[in-house]
Design an enzyme around this catalytic site. Structure first.
Site, PDB file in Angstrom:
ATOM      1  N   GLY A 105       0.779  -1.232   0.000  1.00 55.44           N
ATOM      2  CA  GLY A 105       0.000   0.000   0.000  1.00 55.44           C
ATOM      3  C   GLY A 105       0.806   1.275   0.000  1.00 55.44           C
ATOM      4  O   GLY A 105       0.239   2.367  -0.026  1.00 55.44           O
ATOM      5  N   MET A 107       3.171   2.306  -2.284  1.00 60.18           N
ATOM      6  CA  MET A 107       3.450   2.903  -3.587  1.00 60.18           C
ATOM      7  C   MET A 107       2.234   2.771  -4.495  1.00 60.18           C
ATOM      8  O   MET A 107       1.213   2.195  -4.119  1.00 60.18           O
ATOM      9  CB  MET A 107       4.699   2.254  -4.197  1.00 60.18           C
ATOM     10  CG  MET A 107       5.963   2.638  -3.445  1.00 60.18           C
ATOM     11  SD  MET A 107       7.434   1.846  -4.109  1.00 60.18           S
ATOM     12  CE  MET A 107       7.169   0.142  -3.631  1.00 60.18           C
ATOM     13  N   ARG A 349       3.367 -13.371  -2.208  1.00 59.11           N
ATOM     14  CA  ARG A 349       4.494 -12.825  -1.453  1.00 59.11           C
ATOM     15  C   ARG A 349       4.463 -13.426  -0.052  1.00 59.11           C
ATOM     16  O   ARG A 349       3.431 -13.949   0.388  1.00 59.11           O
ATOM     17  CB  ARG A 349       4.425 -11.303  -1.372  1.00 59.11           C
ATOM     18  CG  ARG A 349       3.176 -10.758  -0.712  1.00 59.11           C
ATOM     19  CD  ARG A 349       3.113  -9.246  -0.832  1.00 59.11           C
ATOM     20  NE  ARG A 349       1.829  -8.721  -0.370  1.00 59.11           N
ATOM     21  CZ  ARG A 349       1.424  -7.472  -0.554  1.00 59.11           C
ATOM     22  NH1 ARG A 349       2.203  -6.610  -1.190  1.00 59.11           N
ATOM     23  NH2 ARG A 349       0.253  -7.062  -0.104  1.00 59.11           N
ATOM     24  N   HIS A 465      14.935   8.675  31.092  1.00 57.99           N
ATOM     25  CA  HIS A 465      14.688   7.997  32.365  1.00 57.99           C
ATOM     26  C   HIS A 465      13.376   7.228  32.316  1.00 57.99           C
ATOM     27  O   HIS A 465      13.312   6.051  32.690  1.00 57.99           O
ATOM     28  CB  HIS A 465      14.668   9.019  33.516  1.00 57.99           C
ATOM     29  CG  HIS A 465      14.287   8.404  34.840  1.00 57.99           C
ATOM     30  ND1 HIS A 465      12.986   8.400  35.305  1.00 57.99           N
ATOM     31  CD2 HIS A 465      15.022   7.760  35.764  1.00 57.99           C
ATOM     32  CE1 HIS A 465      12.956   7.787  36.463  1.00 57.99           C
ATOM     33  NE2 HIS A 465      14.175   7.394  36.782  1.00 57.99           N
ATOM     34  N   SER A 775      31.967  -3.903  31.736  1.00 60.19           N
ATOM     35  CA  SER A 775      30.591  -3.829  31.242  1.00 60.19           C
ATOM     36  C   SER A 775      30.453  -2.501  30.514  1.00 60.19           C
ATOM     37  O   SER A 775      30.649  -1.443  31.115  1.00 60.19           O
ATOM     38  CB  SER A 775      29.595  -3.907  32.401  1.00 60.19           C
ATOM     39  OG  SER A 775      28.269  -3.858  31.906  1.00 60.19           O
ATOM     40  N   CYS A 842      25.676  -3.393  29.170  1.00 61.62           N
ATOM     41  CA  CYS A 842      24.497  -3.248  30.026  1.00 61.62           C
ATOM     42  C   CYS A 842      23.670  -2.020  29.684  1.00 61.62           C
ATOM     43  O   CYS A 842      22.696  -1.709  30.376  1.00 61.62           O
ATOM     44  CB  CYS A 842      24.887  -3.208  31.495  1.00 61.62           C
ATOM     45  SG  CYS A 842      25.940  -1.804  31.925  1.00 61.62           S
ATOM     46  N   TYR A 862      28.458 -11.494  27.026  1.00 63.06           N
ATOM     47  CA  TYR A 862      27.019 -11.405  27.300  1.00 63.06           C
ATOM     48  C   TYR A 862      26.501 -10.018  26.976  1.00 63.06           C
ATOM     49  O   TYR A 862      27.267  -9.048  26.850  1.00 63.06           O
ATOM     50  CB  TYR A 862      26.718 -11.730  28.773  1.00 63.06           C
ATOM     51  CG  TYR A 862      27.219 -10.711  29.760  1.00 63.06           C
ATOM     52  CD1 TYR A 862      26.449  -9.591  30.102  1.00 63.06           C
ATOM     53  CD2 TYR A 862      28.459 -10.853  30.370  1.00 63.06           C
ATOM     54  CE1 TYR A 862      26.903  -8.643  31.001  1.00 63.06           C
ATOM     55  CE2 TYR A 862      28.922  -9.906  31.284  1.00 63.06           C
ATOM     56  CZ  TYR A 862      28.148  -8.802  31.587  1.00 63.06           C
ATOM     57  OH  TYR A 862      28.594  -7.858  32.473  1.00 63.06           O
TER      58      TYR A 862
END
Length: 885
Positions: A105, A107, A349, A465, A775, A842, A862
């Site tokens: 939808g 183009m 598709r 925050h 970290s 982190c 990690y």
């Protein structure tokens, strides 16, 4: 000579499904369907390379294209037995877009191209139906004038509605052939009157006008927005497919429809779709008429299904959809038309689907032997999992959207509006659900945020925050909503459209879209099915990157562990200080005049901190827990109002003016680059000593009394020079060893640092002499690398992304060329000094899929992320391995 045009038709095709980069998804799949013997109207596809050249050369086509198109049109004419532009036996065509990535939808499309006042006679003679012929003509003029000539869509639509009103009819189908013929004339006159140019009669002019419009639509606003939201490069371009028209609106033995080989909402292996009798394709999606179900299982019995109305065509379509799914090994989204009882396939598709459907389809197809487990993992995108982990709005419900902000934390929530954290907490105690609305949140709002169902802020970005804390809590959050203006004094906000929302009014937030809605909108709870567990089991068997969580409370830790977290990568101890029972002691400590006063205040906080760590260690039994020592500047904990200062003065037995002076003395011009992190530990070592004591005491008690095996990881923040870490490490070891000796148990611990400043990354080889782990704090590392405030950058960063100055918001996905290089340097230098150093991340990037893949590539051990993003990170980590292979 470069080939720009690829033919398909009559069982033969120049292209194939693997050529989607060149032919776009539509063109590649039309070629593939033709080659495997499905009934596809003949046509040809102009490649994406032409689109690239079109924009690179001031919208001029490459040499030879016109001749190639002419030659391929002749092939279509020969195969179809019709001639484009012929008066007696005209060929009509559709002109459609087709990017390599599906952009439904976004183009433009033109249907029925080739009609004019001459060829319409041939259509009438062929069809024996003047009404059909003129209905096709008016559709063509209406679509072409809008798409190619730029006429506003409602101009001709108004004429259409006026004619229906004049004739006293409601439906298009009630207009006669003469009505529609008159409408064609009215449309043409309006085009000339409005645009000052006549509607084109020459079919060749129509064709090239449509081709140019489709290429041009690659850069229309909605396509640009869609590409930005889905990370589709503008350089890809679109292909254009020109295809023989087949008609679903020639009578009751004709139809058109859209279907999915499986249910796209649930993933159930049931053919699912809709169709309309005597209609063209746009009628199904436009909602002008109520579509009918494909089969009896997909309807409620109120409308006859295709299975009942056209059983032979339905049986043929069932065979075709099964063929397509087995051929592509994936759920397909198909479009079809039935002309005079003959079925034609117009498109196939990969079908878009919900997260629930994606998981079920992937798992089912493994069981059916269609795909491997590795293919199943790659079939589910990590971003989709957000839908599973948070409540979502009922898609069938009515919504009154009054504003839109940033989708900061997914999920949906409804509640009464409140403007203060204390009110949110009080309301929650009374059993009322609330939405906390703030200009921006601060750490001191944490209790209200926890109590609220959702958070709405007018300021702040995706890592503000409010956003960070909300994601950690699994709370719905819309941040940076500049569409509203908050008035705290009157306890209301006003949306841009003039809607006023007062305290107590009901509001709904959609944290997945950023929409703000008036009133309560029903939500749908996610279901983590058995298929989810099956898929995640495959995921964990593949990935090498561990996934931890950022958690500050036992509740968050428990949620994260249930989602598969393998430890805590970041516990922000400062969040523990804002509890109502502790904040007084914290303020007393900060405002004390001497060491004795600070020590006395810290003695009150110590047992509280130890209790926190006991809870975290218990929830994460046998898993690593990284605890960051106090990081924010002290001013964040200070009393802000006169009443708070007076109350604290009574507790501390000092005059209020003395506290006023102390508060003023702690003011900093730029506190985030000021007296915070390890700098506090250097200035006030007793603070870090207390925290280390609390951590190690908690560990020792669990080891001694409950048989735990614990290796606490003590993280010292904001180190920029190895000497800072050396001083604080020495202090930490002294305190920890004293506690361990006192408990007479054996407890190992690690001391490391957060790499969040460029200097720390660049001197990581020196810092690694004192650190047993790194970290990477990518939130601050991004701020200091770019020189941006993440809370303020939300005002202008979206425009940077829109203008492609930046490919994406660097606070959302790691800037791999800049911040990423600092991470890589830090890893390499750290390991050079200490080969066994533990490396993790982190920052909020730890749960963003492309960032997780980057972390895998640079060799981190990690990533750590918000609890509700743990499954997303797990899946992304598996993708990293499979994409590498």
């Amino acid at each position: 000579m470069t080939k720009y045009v690829y033919f398909f038709g009559g069982g033969q095709a120049d292209g194939a499904s693997g050529m989607r980069n060149l032919l776009g998804g539509k063109g590649a799949n039309l070629a593939e369907m033709t080659s495997i013997g499905l009934p596809v109207p003949a046509g040809f596809t102009i490649t994406t390379e032409v689109c690239t050249a079109f924009y690179a050369n001031d919208r001029q086509y490459p040499a030879g294209l016109i001749q190639e198109v002419s030659e391929h049109m002749a092939r279509v004419e020969q195969l179809m037995g019709k001639k484009f532009g012929d008066r007696t036996n005209p060929l009509l065509v559709s002109v459609r877009s087709g990017s390599r990535a599906s952009m439904p939808g976004m183009m433009d499309t033109v249907l029925n191209l080739g009609l004019n006042d001459e060829t319409i006679r041939g259509i009438i003679d062929q069809s024996k139906d003047p009404r059909f012929a003129y209905d096709s003509y008016r559709r063509f003029i209406q679509m072409y004038a809008n798409v190619v000539m730029g006429l506003k869509g409602d101009i001709l639509e108004d004429i259409f509605e006026e004619l229906k009103e004049d004739r006293g009819v409601d439906l298009d189908t009630e207009l006669t052939a003469d009505d529609l013929k008159q409408l064609v004339g009215l449309f043409k006159n309006k085009v000339k009157e409005t645009l000052g140019t006549s509607f084109p009669e020459n079919p060749q002019d129509q064709l090239w006008g449509a081709i140019g419009a489709v290429f041009g639509s690659w850069m229309n606003p909605r396509a640009i927005t869609y590409r930005r939201l889905n990370n589709i490069p503008a350089t890809w371009g679109t292909a254009v497919s020109v295809q023989s028209m087949v008609f679903g609106n020639m009578g009751n033995d004709c139809a058109t429809g859209v279907a999915f080989t499986r249910n796209p909402s649930t993933g159930e292996n049931l053919f699912f779709g809709e169709f309309l009798v005597n209609a063209q394709g746009e009628d199904v999606v436009a909602g002008i008429r109520t579509p009918q179900p494909i089969n009896m299982a997909g309807g409620d019995g109120s409308l006859p299904s295709m299975e009942e109305v056209m059983p032979e065509s339905y049986a043929q379509l069932m065979t075709i959809q099964q063929t397509l799914e087995k051929h592509y090994h994936d759920m397909q989204d198909i479009e079809f038309t039935i002309e005079k009882g003959r079925l034609f396939m117009l498109q196939t598709r990969t079908g878009k689907r919900t997260a629930t459907a994606a998981i079920r389809v992937a798992v089912d197809m493994v069981r059916e032997g269609l795909i491997s487990q590795k293919e199943a993992i790659l079939r589910v995108s990590p971003e989709q999992l957000d839908q599973l982990l948070h409540p979502s709005l009922d898609p069938k419900a009515e919504k009154q959207v009054i504003a839109k902000g940033l989708p900061a934390s997914p999920g949906a929530a409804s509640g009464e509006v409140v403007f203060y954290a204390d009110e949110a907490e009080s309301a929650a105690r009374e059993g009322r659900k609330v939405i906390l609305v703030r200009i921006e949140t601060s750490p001191e709002d944490i209790h209200g945020m926890h109590a609220a169902q959702g958070i709405l802020t007018t300021r702040g970005g995706m890592t503000s925050h409010a956003a960070v804390v909300a994601r950690g809590m699994g709370k719905c959050c819309v941040s940076g909503c500049g569409d509203i203006r908050v008035n705290y004094e009157k306890e209301l906000f006003v949306a841009t459209g003039g809607v006023t929302v007062k305290k107590g009014d009901m509001l709904t937030l959609d944290g997945s879209t950023g929409q703000v809605m008036l009133g309560k909108v029903p939500t749908v709870q996610p279901e983590l099915t058995g298929d989810f567990g099956t898929l995640m089991g495959w995921v964990d068997s593949v990935r090498r990157l561990k996934v931890r969580t950022n958690a500050d409370t036992p509740h968050d830790a428990k949620v994260a562990r249930n989602f598969g977290a393998e430890g805590i990568g970041l516990c922000r101890t400062e969040h523990m200080f804002f509890d109502a029972e502790r904040i007084m002691a914290v303020r007393e400590m900060i405002l004390a005049e001497d060491l004795e006063g600070r020590t006395n205040a810290l003695a009150k906080i110590l047992p509280m901190q130890k209790s926190d760590f006991l809870g975290l260690f218990r929830e994460m039994k046998d898993l690593p827990v990284t605890i960051r020592l106090l990081d924010p500047p002290l001013h964040e904990f200070l009393p802000q109002t006169e009443a708070e200062i007076v109350d604290l003065a009574k507790v501390m037995k000092v005059p209020p003016q003395t506290l006023h002076a102390k508060v003023d003395s702690l003011h900093e011009t730029n506190p985030m680059l000021g007296h915070r992190g390890c700098r506090l530990g250097i200035s006030y070592p007793e603070i870090y000593d207390m925290q280390v004591q609390a951590i190690i005491e908690a560990a020792c008690e669990l080891v001694k009394n409950e048989g735990f095996s614990i290796i606490p990881e003590i993280m010292i923040p904001l180190v920029s020079h190895v000497n800072e870490l050396a001083v604080l490490r020495k202090n930490a070891i002294r305190v920890a060893d004293e506690v361990i000796a006192r408990y007479a148990v054996k407890v190992e611990y690690l001391i490391g640092t957060m790499i969040e400043l460029p200097r720390a990354a660049l001197t990581a080889d020196e810092i690694a002499t004192e650190a047993e782990f790194f970290s990477f704090g990518t939130n601050d590392l991004t701020q200091t690398c770019f020189g941006l405030s993440r809370d303020d950058a939300g005002k202008f960063l979206p425009s940077y992304v829109d203008q492609e100055i930046l490919p994406e918001d660097p606070f959302v996905a790691i800037d791999q060329n800049g911040v990423g290089q600092l991470i890589q340097i830090g890893c390499e230098k750290g390991r050079k000094t200490r080969p066994a150093i533990k490396l993790g991340i982190c920052g909020e990037h730890g749960g963003e899929p492309s960032s997780v893949i980057f972390c895998h590539k640079v060799g981190l051990d990690y990533v750590s992320c918000s609890p509700f993003r743990v499954p997303i990170a797990r899946l992304a980590a598996a993708h990293a391995v499979l994409l590498e292979d």
